[in-house]
Design a protein around this motif. Structure first.
Motif, PDB file in Angstrom:
ATOM      1  N   GLU A 133      -9.078  -2.793 -10.078  1.00 27.07           N
ATOM      2  CA  GLU A 133      -8.186  -1.799  -9.468  1.00 27.07           C
ATOM      3  C   GLU A 133      -7.170  -2.451  -8.531  1.00 27.07           C
ATOM      4  N   ASP A 134      -6.089  -1.713  -8.283  1.00 25.90           N
ATOM      5  CA  ASP A 134      -5.022  -2.165  -7.404  1.00 25.90           C
ATOM      6  C   ASP A 134      -5.528  -2.178  -5.956  1.00 25.90           C
ATOM      7  N   LEU A 135      -5.739  -3.350  -5.394  1.00 23.74           N
ATOM      8  CA  LEU A 135      -6.326  -3.453  -4.059  1.00 23.74           C
ATOM      9  C   LEU A 135      -5.369  -2.967  -2.969  1.00 23.74           C
ATOM     10  N   ASP A 136      -4.072  -2.986  -3.264  1.00 21.65           N
ATOM     11  CA  ASP A 136      -3.098  -2.455  -2.299  1.00 21.65           C
ATOM     12  C   ASP A 136      -3.269  -0.949  -2.105  1.00 21.65           C
ATOM     13  N   ALA A 137      -3.878  -0.283  -3.090  1.00 26.88           N
ATOM     14  CA  ALA A 137      -4.123   1.159  -2.971  1.00 26.88           C
ATOM     15  C   ALA A 137      -5.359   1.453  -2.125  1.00 26.88           C
ATOM     16  N   LEU A 138      -6.046   0.395  -1.688  1.00 29.56           N
ATOM     17  CA  LEU A 138      -7.289   0.552  -0.927  1.00 29.56           C
ATOM     18  C   LEU A 138      -7.207  -0.051   0.475  1.00 29.56           C
ATOM     19  N   ASP A 139      -6.557  -1.188   0.600  1.00 26.88           N
ATOM     20  CA  ASP A 139      -6.553  -1.952   1.850  1.00 26.88           C
ATOM     21  C   ASP A 139      -5.610  -1.322   2.870  1.00 26.88           C
ATOM     22  N   GLY A 140      -6.198  -0.752   3.941  1.00 27.51           N
ATOM     23  CA  GLY A 140      -5.410  -0.080   4.966  1.00 27.51           C
ATOM     24  C   GLY A 140      -5.094  -0.949   6.170  1.00 27.51           C
ATOM     25  N   GLY A 141      -5.317  -2.262   6.060  1.00 24.65           N
ATOM     26  CA  GLY A 141      -5.042  -3.148   7.187  1.00 24.65           C
ATOM     27  C   GLY A 141      -6.217  -3.224   8.141  1.00 24.65           C
ATOM     28  N   ASP A 142      -6.003  -3.887   9.263  1.00 17.67           N
ATOM     29  CA  ASP A 142      -7.100  -4.180  10.195  1.00 17.67           C
ATOM     30  C   ASP A 142      -7.847  -2.932  10.649  1.00 17.67           C
ATOM     31  N   ASP A 143      -7.102  -1.835  10.928  1.00 14.57           N
ATOM     32  CA  ASP A 143      -7.743  -0.597  11.395  1.00 14.57           C
ATOM     33  C   ASP A 143      -7.773   0.496  10.332  1.00 14.57           C
ATOM     34  N   GLY A 144      -7.388   0.130   9.106  1.00 13.02           N
ATOM     35  CA  GLY A 144      -7.375   1.108   8.020  1.00 13.02           C
ATOM     36  C   GLY A 144      -6.271   2.137   8.127  1.00 13.02           C
ATOM     37  N   MET A 145      -5.378   1.978   9.116  1.00 12.66           N
ATOM     38  CA  MET A 145      -4.377   3.018   9.400  1.00 12.66           C
ATOM     39  C   MET A 145      -2.935   2.558   9.198  1.00 12.66           C
ATOM     40  N   ARG A 146      -2.741   1.430   8.532  1.00 11.79           N
ATOM     41  CA  ARG A 146      -1.387   0.903   8.369  1.00 11.79           C
ATOM     42  C   ARG A 146      -0.450   1.924   7.731  1.00 11.79           C
ATOM     43  N   VAL A 147      -0.848   2.493   6.607  1.00 11.78           N
ATOM     44  CA  VAL A 147      -0.002   3.467   5.906  1.00 11.78           C
ATOM     45  C   VAL A 147      -0.096   4.841   6.577  1.00 11.78           C
ATOM     46  N   ILE A 148      -1.270   5.183   7.091  1.00 10.73           N
ATOM     47  CA  ILE A 148      -1.450   6.473   7.774  1.00 10.73           C
ATOM     48  C   ILE A 148      -0.450   6.612   8.923  1.00 10.73           C
TER      49      ILE A 148
END
Length: 237
Positions: free
Chosen positions: A158-173
């Motif tokens: 799977e596309d890992l960019d669709a899962l990895d939210g950065g250090d706090d999981g909130m980069r895209v949020i």
């Protein structure tokens, strides 16, 4: 290889969707995210129907950020027959698959699919039909340190960019929330799927960015009882 890719299609809510690697495979709990938007639209219509003047059937405009296979966007179009959706994804494979699924389901006339990343420069293009009623997203929200512990099949296919939210999981949020006030109608809503650790983190972040005029209205649990979905609303000025 995940069975969804082997079969080449998978059901999401009432729809059968084409699947192919590396586009993110929609998870069963995400069906509840769709239900929350449908319920909110129904509540808004009932509220407006109680007014003294006649109210036409709702024609909500919905923006999905990170559309993947199109599962969320197309389910909303299916459940809300008067709705229109703008769906965006930074991966060309996801954009192509969403468009293919829209045509298979004869929903292509009510969806506009954009190949671009969510960023401050993208806001104007997302106002194609004016301010939106809802922003919905199942963004990358896995904490970076947790990525290595995901199932081997996920990491391989799977596309890992669709899962990895950065250090706090909130980069895209954070980007979605920062953009939301310029995209939403007054009292419009953002619905997000998040990590169970995020509700308090998002609440604190919104309080620290009170100029955005966004309020965390509700936290909903998934079928395992974990806090999984956020309803955030834009306040009227």
């Amino acid at each position: 290889m995940p069975v969804q890719y082997v079969l080449g299609e998978w059901d999401f809510r009432d729809l059968s969707l084409k699947m192919r690697p590396p586009v993110f495979i929609p998870r069963p709990e995400t069906e509840d995210l769709v239900s929350l938007v449908v319920e909110e639209e129904s509540l808004m219509y009932e509220k407006n129907s109680g007014l003294c003047f006649p109210v036409s059937a709702p024609h909500p405009v919905i923006l999905e950020i990170g559309c993947g296979s199109g599962a969320i966007a197309l389910s909303l179009l299916h459940k809300l027959p008067q709705s229109r959706v703008i769906a965006m994804d930074k991966e060309e494979a996801a954009v192509d698959l969403t468009r293919e699924n829209a045509h298979r389901l004869h929903l292509q006339d009510r969806i506009h699919v954009l190949h671009q990343d969510v960023s401050y420069s993208s806001a104007k293009q997302l106002l194609l039909w004016g301010p939106v009623d809802f922003i919905i997203s199942n963004p990358p929200y896995v904490f970076h340190e947790d990525m290595a512990s995901l199932d081997a099949e996920i990491l391989r296919y799977e596309d890992l960019d669709a899962l990895d939210g950065g250090d706090d999981g909130m980069r895209v949020i954070k980007t979605i929330l920062a953009l939301a006030p310029s995209l939403l109608k007054d009292s419009g809503s953002v619905f997000l799927e998040v990590d169970p650790r995020h509700p308090n983190m998002v609440k604190d972040w919104l309080q620290a960015h009170s100029n955005l005029l966004l309020v965390l209205r509700a936290v909903h649990k998934d079928f395992c009882g974990k806090p999984r979905f956020l309803h955030i609303q834009k306040q009227s000025r």
